[in-house]
Structures are given as C-alpha cells and as structure tokens.
Design a protein around this motif. Sequence first.
Motif, PDB file in Angstrom:
ATOM      1  N   ASP A 174      27.419  41.593  61.848  1.00 21.21           N
ATOM      2  CA  ASP A 174      28.378  42.277  62.724  1.00 21.21           C
ATOM      3  C   ASP A 174      29.821  42.242  62.220  1.00 21.21           C
ATOM      4  N   ALA A 175      30.154  41.266  61.377  1.00 23.16           N
ATOM      5  CA  ALA A 175      31.526  41.209  60.857  1.00 23.16           C
ATOM      6  C   ALA A 175      31.567  41.531  59.368  1.00 23.16           C
ATOM      7  N   GLY A 176      30.404  41.690  58.760  1.00 20.37           N
ATOM      8  CA  GLY A 176      30.354  42.097  57.362  1.00 20.37           C
ATOM      9  C   GLY A 176      30.754  41.018  56.369  1.00 20.37           C
ATOM     10  N   LEU A 177      30.752  39.767  56.809  1.00 21.96           N
ATOM     11  CA  LEU A 177      31.118  38.695  55.879  1.00 21.96           C
ATOM     12  C   LEU A 177      29.876  38.207  55.136  1.00 21.96           C
ATOM     13  N   PRO A 178      29.940  38.139  53.805  1.00 22.20           N
ATOM     14  CA  PRO A 178      28.784  37.654  53.043  1.00 22.20           C
ATOM     15  C   PRO A 178      28.591  36.152  53.224  1.00 22.20           C
ATOM     16  N   GLN A 179      27.411  35.669  52.788  1.00 27.57           N
ATOM     17  CA  GLN A 179      27.120  34.231  52.878  1.00 27.57           C
ATOM     18  C   GLN A 179      27.258  33.558  51.530  1.00 27.57           C
ATOM     19  N   GLN A 180      27.654  34.333  50.527  1.00 32.03           N
ATOM     20  CA  GLN A 180      27.788  33.759  49.203  1.00 32.03           C
ATOM     21  C   GLN A 180      28.902  34.442  48.427  1.00 32.03           C
ATOM     22  N   VAL A 181      29.673  33.629  47.703  1.00 31.49           N
ATOM     23  CA  VAL A 181      30.608  34.166  46.719  1.00 31.49           C
ATOM     24  C   VAL A 181      30.219  33.513  45.397  1.00 31.49           C
ATOM     25  N   ARG A 182      29.944  34.308  44.395  1.00 30.63           N
ATOM     26  CA  ARG A 182      29.414  33.778  43.141  1.00 30.63           C
ATOM     27  C   ARG A 182      30.424  32.880  42.443  1.00 30.63           C
ATOM     28  N   SER A 183      29.903  31.825  41.777  1.00 30.71           N
ATOM     29  CA  SER A 183      30.799  30.860  41.146  1.00 30.71           C
ATOM     30  C   SER A 183      31.579  31.507  40.001  1.00 30.71           C
ATOM     31  N   ALA A 184      30.987  32.482  39.317  1.00 27.86           N
ATOM     32  CA  ALA A 184      31.718  33.165  38.241  1.00 27.86           C
ATOM     33  C   ALA A 184      32.923  33.920  38.807  1.00 27.86           C
ATOM     34  N   ALA A 185      32.757  34.483  40.015  1.00 26.21           N
ATOM     35  CA  ALA A 185      33.862  35.200  40.648  1.00 26.21           C
ATOM     36  C   ALA A 185      34.961  34.226  41.071  1.00 26.21           C
ATOM     37  N   LYS A 186      34.546  33.042  41.571  1.00 27.22           N
ATOM     38  CA  LYS A 186      35.541  32.038  41.956  1.00 27.22           C
ATOM     39  C   LYS A 186      36.349  31.594  40.738  1.00 27.22           C
ATOM     40  N   ALA A 187      35.660  31.344  39.623  1.00 28.80           N
ATOM     41  CA  ALA A 187      36.338  30.882  38.410  1.00 28.80           C
ATOM     42  C   ALA A 187      37.292  31.959  37.894  1.00 28.80           C
ATOM     43  N   ALA A 188      36.831  33.205  37.885  1.00 29.73           N
ATOM     44  CA  ALA A 188      37.684  34.291  37.395  1.00 29.73           C
ATOM     45  C   ALA A 188      38.916  34.438  38.272  1.00 29.73           C
ATOM     46  N   ALA A 189      38.745  34.283  39.582  1.00 29.56           N
ATOM     47  CA  ALA A 189      39.877  34.428  40.503  1.00 29.56           C
ATOM     48  C   ALA A 189      40.875  33.286  40.339  1.00 29.56           C
ATOM     49  N   LEU A 190      40.374  32.076  40.061  1.00 29.53           N
ATOM     50  CA  LEU A 190      41.295  30.949  39.873  1.00 29.53           C
ATOM     51  C   LEU A 190      42.145  31.127  38.623  1.00 29.53           C
ATOM     52  N   ALA A 191      41.631  31.886  37.664  1.00 27.90           N
ATOM     53  CA  ALA A 191      42.394  32.109  36.432  1.00 27.90           C
ATOM     54  C   ALA A 191      43.536  33.104  36.654  1.00 27.90           C
ATOM     55  N   GLY A 192      43.494  33.855  37.765  1.00 27.67           N
ATOM     56  CA  GLY A 192      44.587  34.769  38.075  1.00 27.67           C
ATOM     57  C   GLY A 192      44.717  34.937  39.563  1.00 27.67           C
ATOM     58  N   PRO A 193      44.988  33.845  40.268  1.00 29.98           N
ATOM     59  CA  PRO A 193      44.850  33.838  41.725  1.00 29.98           C
ATOM     60  C   PRO A 193      45.983  34.503  42.497  1.00 29.98           C
ATOM     61  N   ALA A 194      45.673  34.813  43.738  1.00 32.37           N
ATOM     62  CA  ALA A 194      46.661  35.375  44.657  1.00 32.37           C
ATOM     63  C   ALA A 194      47.449  34.232  45.291  1.00 32.37           C
ATOM     64  N   PRO A 195      48.683  34.505  45.728  1.00 37.49           N
ATOM     65  CA  PRO A 195      49.480  33.453  46.371  1.00 37.49           C
ATOM     66  C   PRO A 195      48.773  32.875  47.600  1.00 37.49           C
ATOM     67  N   ALA A 196      48.891  31.547  47.774  1.00 38.88           N
ATOM     68  CA  ALA A 196      48.149  30.858  48.817  1.00 38.88           C
ATOM     69  C   ALA A 196      48.532  31.325  50.222  1.00 38.88           C
ATOM     70  N   ALA A 197      49.798  31.720  50.431  1.00 42.60           N
ATOM     71  CA  ALA A 197      50.213  32.120  51.780  1.00 42.60           C
ATOM     72  C   ALA A 197      49.437  33.337  52.255  1.00 42.60           C
ATOM     73  N   GLY A 198      49.226  34.298  51.374  1.00 45.70           N
ATOM     74  CA  GLY A 198      48.452  35.483  51.726  1.00 45.70           C
ATOM     75  C   GLY A 198      47.012  35.143  52.042  1.00 45.70           C
ATOM     76  N   LEU A 199      46.446  34.185  51.316  1.00 50.23           N
ATOM     77  CA  LEU A 199      45.064  33.780  51.558  1.00 50.23           C
ATOM     78  C   LEU A 199      44.925  33.121  52.927  1.00 50.23           C
ATOM     79  N   ASP A 200      45.938  32.332  53.308  1.00 46.33           N
ATOM     80  CA  ASP A 200      45.883  31.677  54.619  1.00 46.33           C
ATOM     81  C   ASP A 200      45.929  32.702  55.734  1.00 46.33           C
TER      82      ASP A 200
END
Length: 338
Positions: free
Chosen positions: A198-224
């Motif tokens: 109903d909210a469209g949120l997945p139950q998994q985020v792949r570890s390769a995607a997490k690693a790639a995002a950490l190498a060029g991450p978005a500012p933490a305030a926006g994520l919060d």
Amino acid sequence: MTDTRYLVHGVFWDGPAPASAPAPASAPLQGESDAGRAVLRLQQVSGDDGGRTAPGAFTELALDAGTRLGFRVAADGKSCLGHSKVHGPADRDHVSCPARAPAARGSQCERCFVLDDSRLIHDFHRGGRVPPGLRAYLMQPHWLYIATFAGGASKVGTASHLRKWHRLAEQGAVVARYVARADDGRVVRILEDMVTRDAGLPQQVRSAAKAAALAGPAPAAGLDALNRRLAGEVRELLSRVPAGGFGIVDEPWLRPGLAEAACLVDGARARAGRHPYPHALDAGEHGFEVTSLSGSCALAGLAGTDLDFIVNLGLLKAKTIVLGDYGSDVPAVQESLF
Ligand SMILES: [Zn+2]
C-alpha cells in the motif's frame, strides 16, 4: 608451516546497543566502550587438506576506527558457511558444513540451505510450519521500521525485540525510525507486506546499491527529512488497520558512532575525495585502515594517498582469506585528480 586460513562469515554488530539516553547516576557503568561495536567474524580453516579436517574455531576481528585490516584471498570462489538451528529468542547454534562444500546458494551449499531454520521465517506468517525453537523466536515481540540508506533508497523492515537496534546497524541504515511494535513475528510480517503493497516501500535494498551510494552520498539532513516523511505516511496507513496485535510508535533509531564518518558527507573533502574501492575482493592482496563502518561498508584509507574509499566487506562473506601485513595497490584515480 602454512598460513592460517580463515573462512569469512561476515561483519556482525553484536555488541550492546548504544544508550539512547544518559544512564541514571545510580546505574553501573557497563559495556559503554563496547556499545555499537562491530567485528569481522572468521572461522579458522585448519590446514589445506581438501576439506577433510573438522571445522575450526571462530575468531573475531574488531572493526574499530583505526583498525588496520590486511589480508589476501586464499581460495577461488565461496565456501559454505553452514546453517543455524534456532532454539529460542536468544538461543541458536551454528552448525558448520561437514563437507565444507562450495557455496551454491548465496553463502551455503544446497544441503545447509535446506537445513537452515531461518529459511522458514519468511513463510511463517503465511501459515508455514516451523520447529518449536524457531516458533519461540518468532513469537517474541517484533518491531517494524522504516530505514533510509545513503542516496535516499528506503525500505520497510522488521527486527526481533532482542535485535531491535542491531538489525538496523548491520543493514547500514543512515536514518531509521520504528513505526510499530507488534506482539509477534507473524503480525509484524503481515504489516510489512501491507506497507509494501500500500505504500510501495520495498523490503530490500541491495548491498551493492548501499555501497555505491556511500561512495557519493546525499547530505544527511535531506535523508532525515525523507525518512521522517515516509515514517509518517506509514504510521498514517497503520492507523487505519482495524486488526489488533500491534501498537504504533514514533521512535528514532540511534546510528552508531562508528558509522558517523561514513554517513556524514557534508564537506568538500568527503565529496571530492571519496571513491568506490577499485579492486575486486575475490582475489589478490588487500590492506587498508578502517576509519568508519556503516553496516558492512567500511570507509577506508590506503597508505600513500589521502583519498577515502568505500570497501564493501560484505563481499568477503564465504571467501577464504589469510591475514597479514598486506596492502592494496593505490589506484590510478589519484593521478587523475592532480
Ligand atoms: Zn554446507
């Protein structure tokens, strides 16, 4: 004399959760320095005799800030990590793979995959039968959370009561909020499926995607802000569920101090000087200094360069390594910047 070989079981965040509030003055100071710590769990492989030796003992390498990790990959491919038997909420046994077989399914051989109790967890809420020990584990209270990772990918997930904090630490969440406390593991998975539907949120985020995002991450305030909004939407959704067996909560997850530098990227140096680790972890020699750790992803420094690299240590799982004073080649990325 041959080098000691270790089978890598992975990165584990098993220490006590960090206290979210100052302890009362009367409370004994306990485990403070251990709070929010992580280890690389290794199983000694006794000798190189084609897998006939009895499986060896476990050892843990602390992955604190400043830890130097040096190793060479000592075998091709992955070996089976065995399976676990669950006896209760806080009681489980690890059973090593008797054949030390090649891993055919993720990090397990076919036999250990079939024998693993955790395989049954995902069907429990659809009426699947489970052994008594696993049932006792699943009948403990569970938490439903919304986690947001570097780059903004978000998911819904569940954690058993005893692993409430640890589950999010091992996943490498940058921001997370608990949105419901469920009476047991059946109710929480029904809610989880509903949030996905109903909210469209997945139950998994792949570890390769997490690693790639950490190498060029978005500012933490926006994520919060993003996580706060998603959690609010899910709470609103849950408030319309007529069934019982859970209560809505609004509670932030506390990110471990060890993950701060990997997750916080407000600053020119962090943006300009951070790169994906350029070497494959299925062969060769590697060595670096861990300065921060988010889930299984290390922010690491290489000798001879000021650059930071994101190393996905999760890729070492089920690989065989030898520890030692090894170093990684400094990649050509350095020259291209100057
Ligand atoms: Zn096996």
